[in-house]
Design an enzyme around this catalytic site. Structure first.
Site, PDB file in Angstrom:
ATOM      1  N   TYR A   1     -38.195 -11.545  18.377  1.00 20.21           N
ATOM      2  CA  TYR A   1     -39.561 -11.952  18.684  1.00 20.21           C
ATOM      3  C   TYR A   1     -39.783 -11.841  20.189  1.00 20.21           C
ATOM      4  O   TYR A   1     -38.881 -12.148  20.977  1.00 20.21           O
ATOM      5  CB  TYR A   1     -39.810 -13.387  18.215  1.00 20.21           C
ATOM      6  CG  TYR A   1     -41.259 -13.712  17.974  1.00 20.21           C
ATOM      7  CD1 TYR A   1     -41.936 -13.176  16.887  1.00 20.21           C
ATOM      8  CD2 TYR A   1     -41.964 -14.554  18.838  1.00 20.21           C
ATOM      9  CE1 TYR A   1     -43.267 -13.471  16.654  1.00 20.21           C
ATOM     10  CE2 TYR A   1     -43.300 -14.852  18.612  1.00 20.21           C
ATOM     11  CZ  TYR A   1     -43.945 -14.314  17.513  1.00 20.21           C
ATOM     12  OH  TYR A   1     -45.269 -14.604  17.290  1.00 20.21           O
TER      13      TYR A   1
ATOM     14  N   SER B   1     -50.938 -13.176   1.487  1.00 17.69           N
ATOM     15  CA  SER B   1     -50.309 -13.972   2.535  1.00 17.69           C
ATOM     16  C   SER B   1     -51.168 -15.190   2.829  1.00 17.69           C
ATOM     17  O   SER B   1     -52.348 -15.246   2.450  1.00 17.69           O
ATOM     18  CB  SER B   1     -50.145 -13.139   3.807  1.00 17.69           C
ATOM     19  OG  SER B   1     -51.422 -12.860   4.375  1.00 17.69           O
TER      20      SER B   1
ATOM     21  N   VAL C   1     -52.317 -16.128   5.729  1.00 23.45           N
ATOM     22  CA  VAL C   1     -53.431 -15.677   6.571  1.00 23.45           C
ATOM     23  C   VAL C   1     -54.492 -15.012   5.708  1.00 23.45           C
ATOM     24  O   VAL C   1     -55.695 -15.266   5.858  1.00 23.45           O
ATOM     25  CB  VAL C   1     -52.940 -14.719   7.677  1.00 23.45           C
ATOM     26  CG1 VAL C   1     -54.128 -14.077   8.393  1.00 23.45           C
ATOM     27  CG2 VAL C   1     -52.074 -15.458   8.685  1.00 23.45           C
TER      28      VAL C   1
ATOM     29  N   ARG D   1     -50.437  -5.373  -3.061  1.00 23.84           N
ATOM     30  CA  ARG D   1     -49.497  -4.355  -3.527  1.00 23.84           C
ATOM     31  C   ARG D   1     -49.393  -4.420  -5.051  1.00 23.84           C
ATOM     32  O   ARG D   1     -49.658  -5.453  -5.673  1.00 23.84           O
ATOM     33  CB  ARG D   1     -48.117  -4.554  -2.892  1.00 23.84           C
ATOM     34  CG  ARG D   1     -47.446  -5.855  -3.231  1.00 23.84           C
ATOM     35  CD  ARG D   1     -46.096  -5.985  -2.529  1.00 23.84           C
ATOM     36  NE  ARG D   1     -45.473  -7.281  -2.761  1.00 23.84           N
ATOM     37  CZ  ARG D   1     -44.766  -7.598  -3.827  1.00 23.84           C
ATOM     38  NH1 ARG D   1     -44.563  -6.696  -4.790  1.00 23.84           N
ATOM     39  NH2 ARG D   1     -44.228  -8.800  -3.958  1.00 23.84           N
TER      40      ARG D   1
ATOM     41  N   TRP E   1     -52.373 -11.391  18.696  1.00 22.66           N
ATOM     42  CA  TRP E   1     -51.153 -12.199  18.692  1.00 22.66           C
ATOM     43  C   TRP E   1     -51.546 -13.601  19.119  1.00 22.66           C
ATOM     44  O   TRP E   1     -52.011 -13.822  20.242  1.00 22.66           O
ATOM     45  CB  TRP E   1     -50.128 -11.588  19.656  1.00 22.66           C
ATOM     46  CG  TRP E   1     -48.812 -12.312  19.693  1.00 22.66           C
ATOM     47  CD1 TRP E   1     -48.217 -13.023  18.701  1.00 22.66           C
ATOM     48  CD2 TRP E   1     -47.905 -12.372  20.808  1.00 22.66           C
ATOM     49  NE1 TRP E   1     -47.009 -13.521  19.110  1.00 22.66           N
ATOM     50  CE2 TRP E   1     -46.801 -13.132  20.398  1.00 22.66           C
ATOM     51  CE3 TRP E   1     -47.941 -11.842  22.097  1.00 22.66           C
ATOM     52  CZ2 TRP E   1     -45.723 -13.399  21.248  1.00 22.66           C
ATOM     53  CZ3 TRP E   1     -46.873 -12.103  22.937  1.00 22.66           C
ATOM     54  CH2 TRP E   1     -45.777 -12.864  22.509  1.00 22.66           C
TER      55      TRP E   1
END
Length: 368
Positions: free
Chosen positions: A89, A189, A191, A211, A306
């Site tokens: 990270y 997810s 988010v 997916r 980010w």
């Protein structure tokens, strides 16, 4: 101690004449407050989390006058936590370090100069800070943000990283009009689920890509129950005319990518003239590619987001108000997602699930 402090405040200086002076250092030692001993997940080197982490006992910590001791209630295992331990990270604490980056706790003790927090308050580190995977944390009062207590603790523990990312993605890149649409991959997810629900609150329609998997129809129905307008599997989008799939939904001006590779290319195909795709993750570990014609003839833009960088900007001053807004939605049932509480004593099990070693599981949240 309470009587002694009261006496010292009330009795005049003349009352102490003739008494021997006690060194200041001894008074401080006598009046110091210590945190309880704690257990913590630590790592002394970077590597695979299941190989380099261990649970250790930590000694009590002395509270300074502006310190707050917080008894942690819950803290999640996020992918970014795993990446920090792995050493990949961009920002990570120096080792040795305690794992964890966000969470919620209850005020256990306060220093003598603390004014805005009281024992029993629920607090979160805001902005989030390293070291939430431990029973007790001692940090200055300014680190902690008091939050409402009428939400499940797992929601308070996870409000900062994923829901706040979703809110900023929707608000920082384009100006929406009622009825506008967004498109995203990785819709399952946290988010992604938050984007669906926050878009609904704002009157924005959502096009969602998942997916192909066993049980994909059940997943579609679950996302639609959260407010998704349409949900497609990747295989359904292997057609030339994507517009024909949208019915009355307008072409989106904004798209979100957390996967990369072909999944990002599909998001780009949905965007209208002058649209923007924002990348905030790369689960497929494949690059984002865009055709020259998309740049020239559709004038598409590629951006990145980010959260940790955003928190270092002036906008981060509004962060706590945004968190309160999100917690209010959670309290009212307008923002929800699936999590799994795991006792801190079973950290190894929770970590294996988070690493995907035991199949698919909801987000793992440690309960202290």
């Amino acid at each position: 101690m309470g009587f002694l402090r009261t006496a010292l405040k009330v009795m005049p200086p003349s009352a102490f004449r003739g008494f021997p002076r006690i060194p200041t250092a001894k008074i401080r030692a006598f009046s110091s407050v210590l945190s309880p001993p704690s257990k913590a997940v630590v790592y002394e080197q970077h590597g695979s989390p299941d190989q380099v982490t261990r649970v250790v006992n930590l000694s009590p910590v002395e509270l300074k006058e502006r310190d707050v001791c917080v008894k942690m209630l819950a803290a999640p295992i996020n992918p970014s936590d795993i990446n920090r331990i792995e050493g990949v990270y961009p920002v990570r604490p120096p080792v040795p370090a305690v794992g964890g980056y966000e969470g919620v706790g209850e005020v256990y003790a306060v220093g003598s100069a603390v004014r805005n927090l009281s024992i029993g308050d629920w607090v979160i580190p805001s902005p989030p800070s390293f070291g939430t995977w431990q029973n007790y944390i001692v940090k200055e009062e300014s680190v902690w943000h008091k939050v409402i207590k009428d939400v499940p603790m797992e929601y308070a523990a996870t409000v900062t990283v994923n829901p706040l990312t979703s809110l900023r993605l929707l608000e920082d890149f384009v100006k929406f009009n009622p009825g506008d649409a967004v498109v995203q991959n990785g819709a399952t997810s946290i988010v992604g689920q938050c984007i669906i629900q926050l878009a609904k609150v704002q009157g924005i329609r959502s096009i969602n890509i998942i997916r192909d998997r066993v049980g994909s129809e059940d997943v579609k129905e679950k996302l639609k129950s959260l407010g998704a307008d349409v949900v497609f599997t990747e295989s359904q989008l292997q057609v030339k005319n994507l517009k024909g799939l949208l019915d009355d939904i307008p072409e989106p001006l904004l798209g979100f990518n957390c996967v990369g590779g072909d999944a990002a290319s599909v998001v780009l195909k949905f965007l209208r003239q002058g649209g923007t795709m924002v990348t905030y993750g790369g689960m497929a570990k494949k690059p984002v590619t865009m055709s020259t014609s998309s740049f020239i003839f559709k004038d598409l833009a590629l951006r990145g987001f980010w959260l940790q960088k955003w928190m270092r900007t002036d906008k981060a001053q509004e962060c706590r108000a945004m968190i309160d807004f999100l917690l209010g939605l959670m309290r009212d049932g307008k923002l929800k997602y699936e999590m799994q509480l795991v006792p801190f004593e079973e950290f190894g099990l929770a970590l294996d699930r988070a690493l995907g070693k035991l199949g698919s599981h909801p987000k793992q949240v440690l309960k202290f």
